[in-house]
Design a protein around this motif. Structure first.
Motif, mmCIF file in Angstrom:
data_model
loop_
_atom_site.group_PDB
_atom_site.id
_atom_site.type_symbol
_atom_site.label_atom_id
_atom_site.label_comp_id
_atom_site.label_asym_id
_atom_site.label_seq_id
_atom_site.Cartn_x
_atom_site.Cartn_y
_atom_site.Cartn_z
ATOM 1 N N VAL A 1 -37.201 -13.431 -22.304
ATOM 2 C CA VAL A 1 -36.246 -13.342 -21.196
ATOM 3 C C VAL A 1 -35.087 -12.426 -21.568
ATOM 4 C CG1 VAL A 1 -34.505 -14.659 -19.907
ATOM 5 C CG2 VAL A 1 -36.828 -15.541 -20.104
ATOM 6 N N ILE A 2 -34.553 -12.596 -22.774
ATOM 7 C CA ILE A 2 -33.416 -11.777 -23.210
ATOM 8 C C ILE A 2 -33.814 -10.310 -23.281
ATOM 9 C CG2 ILE A 2 -31.940 -11.275 -25.198
ATOM 10 C CD1 ILE A 2 -31.769 -14.342 -25.636
ATOM 11 N N LEU A 3 -34.948 -10.015 -23.888
ATOM 12 C CA LEU A 3 -35.388 -8.615 -23.993
ATOM 13 C C LEU A 3 -35.633 -7.997 -22.623
ATOM 14 C CD1 LEU A 3 -37.762 -8.756 -27.093
ATOM 15 C CD2 LEU A 3 -35.452 -7.803 -26.964
ATOM 16 N N THR A 4 -36.220 -8.767 -21.718
ATOM 17 C CA THR A 4 -36.473 -8.263 -20.367
ATOM 18 C C THR A 4 -35.160 -8.002 -19.627
ATOM 19 O OG1 THR A 4 -38.569 -9.462 -20.276
ATOM 20 C CG2 THR A 4 -37.635 -8.747 -18.176
ATOM 21 N N ALA A 5 -34.239 -8.954 -19.688
ATOM 22 C CA ALA A 5 -32.965 -8.803 -18.978
ATOM 23 C C ALA A 5 -32.162 -7.619 -19.517
ATOM 24 C CB ALA A 5 -32.146 -10.094 -19.087
ATOM 25 N N VAL A 6 -32.076 -7.509 -20.824
ATOM 26 C CA VAL A 6 -31.320 -6.396 -21.418
ATOM 27 C C VAL A 6 -32.027 -5.072 -21.145
ATOM 28 C CG1 VAL A 6 -30.525 -5.403 -23.605
ATOM 29 C CG2 VAL A 6 -30.178 -7.832 -23.152
ATOM 30 N N GLY A 7 -33.352 -5.069 -21.267
ATOM 31 C CA GLY A 7 -34.107 -3.845 -20.989
ATOM 32 C C GLY A 7 -33.934 -3.370 -19.556
ATOM 33 N N LEU A 8 -34.006 -4.290 -18.601
ATOM 34 C CA LEU A 8 -33.809 -3.921 -17.199
ATOM 35 C C LEU A 8 -32.400 -3.394 -16.954
ATOM 36 C CD1 LEU A 8 -35.636 -6.850 -15.358
ATOM 37 C CD2 LEU A 8 -36.334 -4.456 -15.422
ATOM 38 N N ASN A 9 -31.421 -3.985 -17.627
ATOM 39 C CA ASN A 9 -30.047 -3.527 -17.450
ATOM 40 C C ASN A 9 -29.842 -2.144 -18.057
ATOM 41 O OD1 ASN A 9 -27.059 -3.416 -17.505
ATOM 42 N ND2 ASN A 9 -27.279 -5.536 -16.834
ATOM 43 N N ILE A 10 -30.459 -1.871 -19.198
ATOM 44 C CA ILE A 10 -30.359 -0.539 -19.805
ATOM 45 C C ILE A 10 -31.000 0.499 -18.890
ATOM 46 C CG2 ILE A 10 -31.185 0.891 -21.720
ATOM 47 C CD1 ILE A 10 -30.706 -1.569 -23.535
ATOM 48 N N VAL A 11 -32.146 0.171 -18.323
ATOM 49 C CA VAL A 11 -32.799 1.085 -17.373
ATOM 50 C C VAL A 11 -31.876 1.331 -16.174
ATOM 51 C CG1 VAL A 11 -34.717 1.290 -15.731
ATOM 52 C CG2 VAL A 11 -35.155 0.568 -18.077
ATOM 53 N N ALA A 12 -31.234 0.287 -15.682
ATOM 54 C CA ALA A 12 -30.324 0.431 -14.543
ATOM 55 C C ALA A 12 -29.147 1.343 -14.888
ATOM 56 C CB ALA A 12 -29.814 -0.939 -14.088
ATOM 57 N N VAL A 13 -28.608 1.221 -16.106
ATOM 58 C CA VAL A 13 -27.491 2.077 -16.531
ATOM 59 C C VAL A 13 -27.943 3.533 -16.600
ATOM 60 C CG1 VAL A 13 -25.966 2.643 -18.479
ATOM 61 C CG2 VAL A 13 -26.216 0.266 -17.740
ATOM 62 N N VAL A 14 -29.113 3.769 -17.171
ATOM 63 C CA VAL A 14 -29.631 5.138 -17.285
ATOM 64 C C VAL A 14 -29.890 5.730 -15.902
ATOM 65 C CG1 VAL A 14 -31.597 6.527 -18.076
ATOM 66 C CG2 VAL A 14 -30.570 4.828 -19.602
#
Length: 135
Positions: A16-29
């Motif tokens: 869950v943590i990796l997915t949430a952080v990964g999705l947020n990094i993609v959103a920032v990019v």
């Protein structure tokens, strides 16, 4: 009825943590690619807050678990709304995909018994540490 094991909950939690952080990094990019630096600071602050909450969740803080769960659910519903009613084409697909993934993560945090067992064992460990240090 089978008993849930905290180790299994720990694995779910890492996912869950990796997915949430990964999705947020993609959103920032994607935000940077679409709008440049306009509003980028807000996105980076949101990422920093997410990282802090995720560390607290990883350490077993129950309040942070529910705070993250609520945030993921809100983001998931927003993504679904964006994908279904506002955007079209690839932006709609992105909104639907991230919405489903955020809701899935929120559901895991809230409903998977082994995740609950992980937080219960983390709470017991904290209580044992505090009682032994006060003795």
């Amino acid at each position: 009825m089978t008993q849930s094991h905290p180790t299994s909950g720990h694995r779910w939690l890492i996912g869950v943590i990796l997915t949430a952080v990964g999705l947020n990094i993609v959103a920032v990019v994607l935000h940077y690619l679409a709008r440049g630096s306009d509003g980028l600071l807000r996105e980076l602050i949101a990422l920093l807050v997410l990282l802090i909450v995720c560390v607290a969740v990883y350490l077993g803080d129950s309040f942070s678990r529910w705070f993250l769960c609520a945030g993921l659910a809100i983001r998931g519903l927003t993504g679904l709304y964006l994908g279904l009613f506002v955007a079209s084409g690839s932006v709609a697909l992105y909104g639907l995909t991230t919405g489903v993934l955020h809701l899935l993560c929120a559901g895991i945090l809230a409903l998977v018994p082994s995740v609950g067992a992980y937080f219960a064992s983390a709470g017991e460990s904290a209580n044992q540490r505090s009682s032994s240090s006060s003795s």
